[in-house]
Design an enzyme around this catalytic site. Structure first.
Site, PDB file in Angstrom:
ATOM      1  N   GLY A 118       4.827   0.174   6.678  1.00 28.95           N
ATOM      2  CA  GLY A 118       4.931   1.158   7.742  1.00 28.95           C
ATOM      3  C   GLY A 118       6.080   2.126   7.504  1.00 28.95           C
ATOM      4  N   HIS A 134       2.080  -6.634   1.130  1.00 30.88           N
ATOM      5  CA  HIS A 134       1.924  -5.316   0.534  1.00 30.88           C
ATOM      6  C   HIS A 134       1.608  -5.372  -0.964  1.00 30.88           C
ATOM      7  CE1 HIS A 134       3.461  -3.906   4.328  1.00 30.88           C
ATOM      8  NE2 HIS A 134       4.553  -4.632   4.177  1.00 30.88           N
ATOM      9  N   ILE A 148      -1.753  -3.662   2.408  1.00 28.85           N
ATOM     10  CA  ILE A 148      -1.503  -2.439   3.177  1.00 28.85           C
ATOM     11  C   ILE A 148      -0.169  -1.825   2.763  1.00 28.85           C
ATOM     12  CG2 ILE A 148      -2.877  -3.238   5.131  1.00 28.85           C
ATOM     13  CD1 ILE A 148      -0.246  -3.879   6.592  1.00 28.85           C
ATOM     14  N   ASP A 179      11.679  -4.254   0.403  1.00 30.79           N
ATOM     15  CA  ASP A 179      10.784  -5.006   1.283  1.00 30.79           C
ATOM     16  C   ASP A 179       9.734  -5.712   0.436  1.00 30.79           C
ATOM     17  OD1 ASP A 179       9.060  -6.066   3.137  1.00 30.79           O
ATOM     18  OD2 ASP A 179       8.930  -4.266   4.368  1.00 30.79           O
TER      19      ASP A 179
END
Length: 304
Positions: free
Chosen positions: A213, A195, A210, A190
């Site tokens: 998830g 990120h 961040i 990903d």
């Protein structure tokens, strides 16, 4: 605008993926596992010569994926406003630490919540052993298309999340993510710059990148295994949760667990430092295993 019938009938080519022990180890390191080099449970998923070396079951979320298909113009989705709402996996067989798998994706449902309320898109991916056709896992995703409601599609059915028990948890496990966790985890498939790139994160409303998830989701699976399953990855046969709030790399995640049956558990994952729930309405299933018992066995992090 979303065309309900066209999107529901969308076809995805099969995705074949070869992975090896390096990929399995990289995934585990991305979750922040291995901070204690003397922990045998951590070595079991980060060191290929460990006697019980195995892949973490939650790794299926990064295998055989069709990628970020919502970006393609013909979907009608405003991809910039798309959120990952819920995630569920079912393991039909243990995930080998190396192999060749084929992922097949399909859209299983689209719900129109109405103008200004967005849409829900349900998708499913089957993951099979390429050589034998054996079904390894089923991966289900609920995506929330915040800007795409009001296209005239059906208003249901909508999945109803399971409530979180109101009593004190039966077990708790804390796991510290690493400041560089997002930079490592992104190498498992990903590469979203949200990120990694502070400038992109600021554009999205965050003061820093961040954590993925699905990284927090993987941490929850690991914590449940450590707190209730003796660490045997093969025990985890199902895991589902709703994404409630973002996590920042380096934060400690506290997973609270309730036993609800011989194999069934409820859970939620929180960031105690900010008093925020990041994974809610969680459910897990752990099968019996010769390698472990149901007694709580603290290992990586802390548990009670």
């Amino acid at each position: 605008m979303i065309d309900h019938d066209r999107l529901l009938a969308r076809t995805f080519p099969p995705v074949e993926q070869v992975y090896d022990h390096r990929d399995s180890i990289l995934y585990a390191l991305g979750l922040g596992i291995g901070s204690d080099p003397l922990n045998p449970a951590a070595l079991g998923v980060t060191y290929e010569r460990a006697p019980d070396f195995a892949a973490l079951p939650t790794m299926v979320v990064v295998l055989g994926s069709s990628g970020f298909w919502a970006m393609e113009p013909d979907t009608g989705i405003t991809w910039q406003q798309l959120l990952h709402g819920e995630q569920a996996i079912t393991l039909h067989a243990p995930l080998p630490p190396a192999g060749r798998l084929t992922g097949r994706t399909r859209i299983t449902g689209i719900v129109d919540k109405g103008p200004g309320r967005g849409a829900l898109i349900y998708s499913e991916r089957s993951l099979t052993d390429t050589a034998t056709g054996r079904l390894i896992a089923t991966i289900e995703v609920t995506s929330f298309a915040r800007a795409d409601g009001g296209f005239g599609g059906p208003a249901g059915p909508v999945k109803t999340p399971q409530p979180t028990p109101e009593r004190a948890p039966d077990a708790v496990h804390e796991h510290a993510t690493l400041p560089q966790s997002a930079l490592i985890y992104r190498l498992s498939g990903d590469p979203n710059p949200l990120h990694a790139d502070p400038a992109v994160a600021r554009e999205a409303g965050f003061d820093r990148p961040i954590l993925h998830g699905l990284c927090s989701y993987g941490v929850a699976g690991w914590s449940i295994l450590q707190a209730t399953g003796g660490g045997d990855p093969a025990r985890l046969t199902a895991l589902s949760a709703r994404f409630s709030s973002p996590v920042f790399p380096g934060e400690t995640l506290r997973t609270e667990i309730w036993r609800e049956g011989p194999e069934d558990y409820a859970f939620r994952t929180r960031v105690p430092a900010r008093d925020v729930t990041v994974l809610s309405h969680g459910r897990a299933r752990l099968a019996a295993s010769a390698r472990s018992s149901d007694s709580a066995r603290p290992t990586e992090g802390s548990a009670r």
